[in-house]
Design an enzyme around this catalytic site. Structure first.
Site, PDB file in Angstrom:
ATOM      1  N   GLU A 169     -14.049  14.241  20.200  1.00  0.00           N
ATOM      2  CA  GLU A 169     -14.145  13.609  21.302  1.00  0.00           C
ATOM      3  C   GLU A 169     -13.129  12.184  20.516  1.00  0.00           C
ATOM      4  O   GLU A 169     -11.956  11.551  21.122  1.00  0.00           O
ATOM      5  CB  GLU A 169     -15.102  12.512  22.419  1.00  0.00           C
ATOM      6  CG  GLU A 169     -14.219  11.503  23.044  1.00  0.00           C
ATOM      7  CD  GLU A 169     -15.632  10.971  24.509  1.00  0.00           C
ATOM      8  OE1 GLU A 169     -16.963  11.814  23.815  1.00  0.00           O
ATOM      9  OE2 GLU A 169     -15.487  10.347  24.489  1.00  0.00           O
ATOM     10  N   ARG A 183     -28.898  21.504  17.016  1.00  0.00           N
ATOM     11  CA  ARG A 183     -29.958  21.884  18.379  1.00  0.00           C
ATOM     12  C   ARG A 183     -29.967  23.543  18.783  1.00  0.00           C
ATOM     13  O   ARG A 183     -31.112  23.804  19.497  1.00  0.00           O
ATOM     14  CB  ARG A 183     -30.008  20.540  18.965  1.00  0.00           C
ATOM     15  CG  ARG A 183     -30.903  19.598  19.271  1.00  0.00           C
ATOM     16  CD  ARG A 183     -30.099  18.411  20.455  1.00  0.00           C
ATOM     17  NE  ARG A 183     -28.705  17.453  20.478  1.00  0.00           N
ATOM     18  CZ  ARG A 183     -27.969  16.771  20.401  1.00  0.00           C
ATOM     19  NH1 ARG A 183     -28.331  17.575  22.065  1.00  0.00           N
ATOM     20  NH2 ARG A 183     -26.874  16.724  20.360  1.00  0.00           N
TER      21      ARG A 183
HETATM   22  O1  LIG Z   1     -18.651  19.823  24.578  1.00  0.00           O
HETATM   23  P1  LIG Z   1     -18.989  19.227  23.074  1.00  0.00           P
HETATM   24  O2  LIG Z   1     -17.658  18.337  23.175  1.00  0.00           O
HETATM   25  O3  LIG Z   1     -18.026  19.929  21.892  1.00  0.00           O
HETATM   26  O4  LIG Z   1     -20.534  18.856  22.600  1.00  0.00           O
HETATM   27  C1  LIG Z   1     -21.626  19.673  22.422  1.00  0.00           C
HETATM   28  C2  LIG Z   1     -22.207  19.477  21.580  1.00  0.00           C
HETATM   29  O5  LIG Z   1     -22.382  18.175  20.730  1.00  0.00           O
HETATM   30  C3  LIG Z   1     -23.874  18.095  20.785  1.00  0.00           C
HETATM   31  O6  LIG Z   1     -23.600  18.354  19.226  1.00  0.00           O
HETATM   32  P2  LIG Z   1     -24.030  17.239  18.297  1.00  0.00           P
HETATM   33  O7  LIG Z   1     -23.078  17.356  16.775  1.00  0.00           O
HETATM   34  O8  LIG Z   1     -23.623  15.707  18.797  1.00  0.00           O
HETATM   35  O9  LIG Z   1     -25.334  17.290  17.615  1.00  0.00           O
HETATM   36  P3  LIG Z   1     -26.629  18.122  17.002  1.00  0.00           P
HETATM   37  O10 LIG Z   1     -26.982  17.987  15.716  1.00  0.00           O
HETATM   38  O11 LIG Z   1     -28.113  17.005  17.036  1.00  0.00           O
HETATM   39  O12 LIG Z   1     -26.600  19.203  17.464  1.00  0.00           O
HETATM   40  C4  LIG Z   1     -24.141  19.325  20.972  1.00  0.00           C
HETATM   41  O13 LIG Z   1     -25.937  19.733  19.821  1.00  0.00           O
HETATM   42  C5  LIG Z   1     -23.623  20.678  20.993  1.00  0.00           C
HETATM   43  O14 LIG Z   1     -23.161  21.022  20.299  1.00  0.00           O
HETATM   44  N1  LIG Z   2     -25.389  13.452  26.889  1.00  0.00           N
HETATM   45  C1  LIG Z   2     -25.579  14.644  25.838  1.00  0.00           C
HETATM   46  N2  LIG Z   2     -26.966  14.804  26.108  1.00  0.00           N
HETATM   47  C2  LIG Z   2     -27.421  15.505  24.949  1.00  0.00           C
HETATM   48  N3  LIG Z   2     -27.065  16.046  23.783  1.00  0.00           N
HETATM   49  C3  LIG Z   2     -25.519  15.961  24.369  1.00  0.00           C
HETATM   50  N4  LIG Z   2     -24.208  16.475  23.253  1.00  0.00           N
HETATM   51  C4  LIG Z   2     -22.595  15.728  23.957  1.00  0.00           C
HETATM   52  N5  LIG Z   2     -23.274  15.547  24.917  1.00  0.00           N
HETATM   53  C5  LIG Z   2     -24.384  14.767  24.941  1.00  0.00           C
END
Ligand SMILES: O=P(O)(O)OC[C@H]1O[C@H](OP(=O)(O)OP(=O)(O)O)[C@H](O)[C@@H]1O
Ligand SMILES: Nc1ncnc2[nH]cnc12
Length: 195
Positions: free
Chosen positions: A119, A82
């Site tokens: 996590e 994202r």
């Molecule tokens: O602060 P943190 O605990 O490290 O989490 C934040 C990350 O979690 C999500 O990514 P995710 O990998 O879930 O997915 P996406 O590919 O949909 O962006 C979000 O887009 C951040 O990059």
């Molecule tokens: N609660 C949340 N909603 C959307 N994106 C996320 N990435 C990590 N935690 C999230």
């Protein structure tokens, strides 16, 4: 064709407005709360309705850009996936290049990578070796700051790539998760919306 402004530019020319002229808080109306996604107990903040609305998305990118207009940013790094959406739009708005920080297995060599804790378990971010060589002044962008591991890893990767992190911008900070504590104190971290 929209009317021209005083400088003769069409009114739609993408010049970022000062952040205090933007009603950033109104963007909450386009962000959906989805309980128990992607797993039980998680309240997912879904930005896809905001992306689909031209005015809201434009306002979001203006607001992300505003603090960095005079920061001498030379590159924007967006975090998969994202972070690509916001990062690429922001790079265009700041008129600099875009560098994707990718999950493993997506980019060809030569690569530099950083492993980081989630996590549960671990993940890695990778980018093309040398792409920020020469201390390129780099802004890191993502959609959400949660526990902060991803953003901290991105900063480490930028450093290993030869870049200089000038700061980070996120759309949403989930402040109860304390992610900001993992970001270097001396670097600015700007969040549009605090949840
Ligand atoms: O602060 P943190 O605990 O490290 O989490 C934040 C990350 O979690 C999500 O990514 P995710 O990998 O879930 O997915 P996406 O590919 O949909 O962006 C979000 O887009 C951040 O990059
Ligand atoms: N609660 C949340 N909603 C959307 N994106 C996320 N990435 C990590 N935690 C999230």
């Amino acid at each position: 064709m929209p009317p021209a402004d005083d400088a003769g530019r069409p009114a739609s020319t993408p010049v970022a407005a000062p952040v205090d002229e933007l009603d950033v808080d109104a963007l909450r109306a386009w962000i959906l709360d989805v309980p128990n996604f992607p797993s039980a107990g998680v309240l997912f903040r879904d930005v896809t309705p905001m992306l689909a609305d031209a005015e809201a998305f434009g306002r979001c990118i203006d607001a992300l850009a505003a603090p960095w207009q005079d920061a001498g940013v030379e590159a924007v790094c967006g975090i998969e996936s994202r972070g690509f959406i916001f990062g690429a739009a922001l790079a265009r708005r700041l008129e600099v290049g875009f560098v994707p920080l990718r999950k493993p297995g997506k980019l060809p060599p030569p690569l530099v990578e950083v492993e980081y804790a989630l996590e549960y378990g671990r993940d890695r971010l990778q980018a093309r070796s040398g792409i920020l060589d020469g201390g390129l002044r780099t802004l890191i962008v993502d959609d959400v700051l949660a526990t902060g591991g991803t953003l901290a890893a991105a900063h480490e990767l930028v450093t290993r790539l030869g870049g200089l992190t000038v700061g980070a911008g996120v759309v949403i900070e989930l402040s109860a998760l304390g992610g900001r504590a993992r970001w270097p104190r001396e670097l600015p971290l700007r969040a549009l919306l605090d949840y």
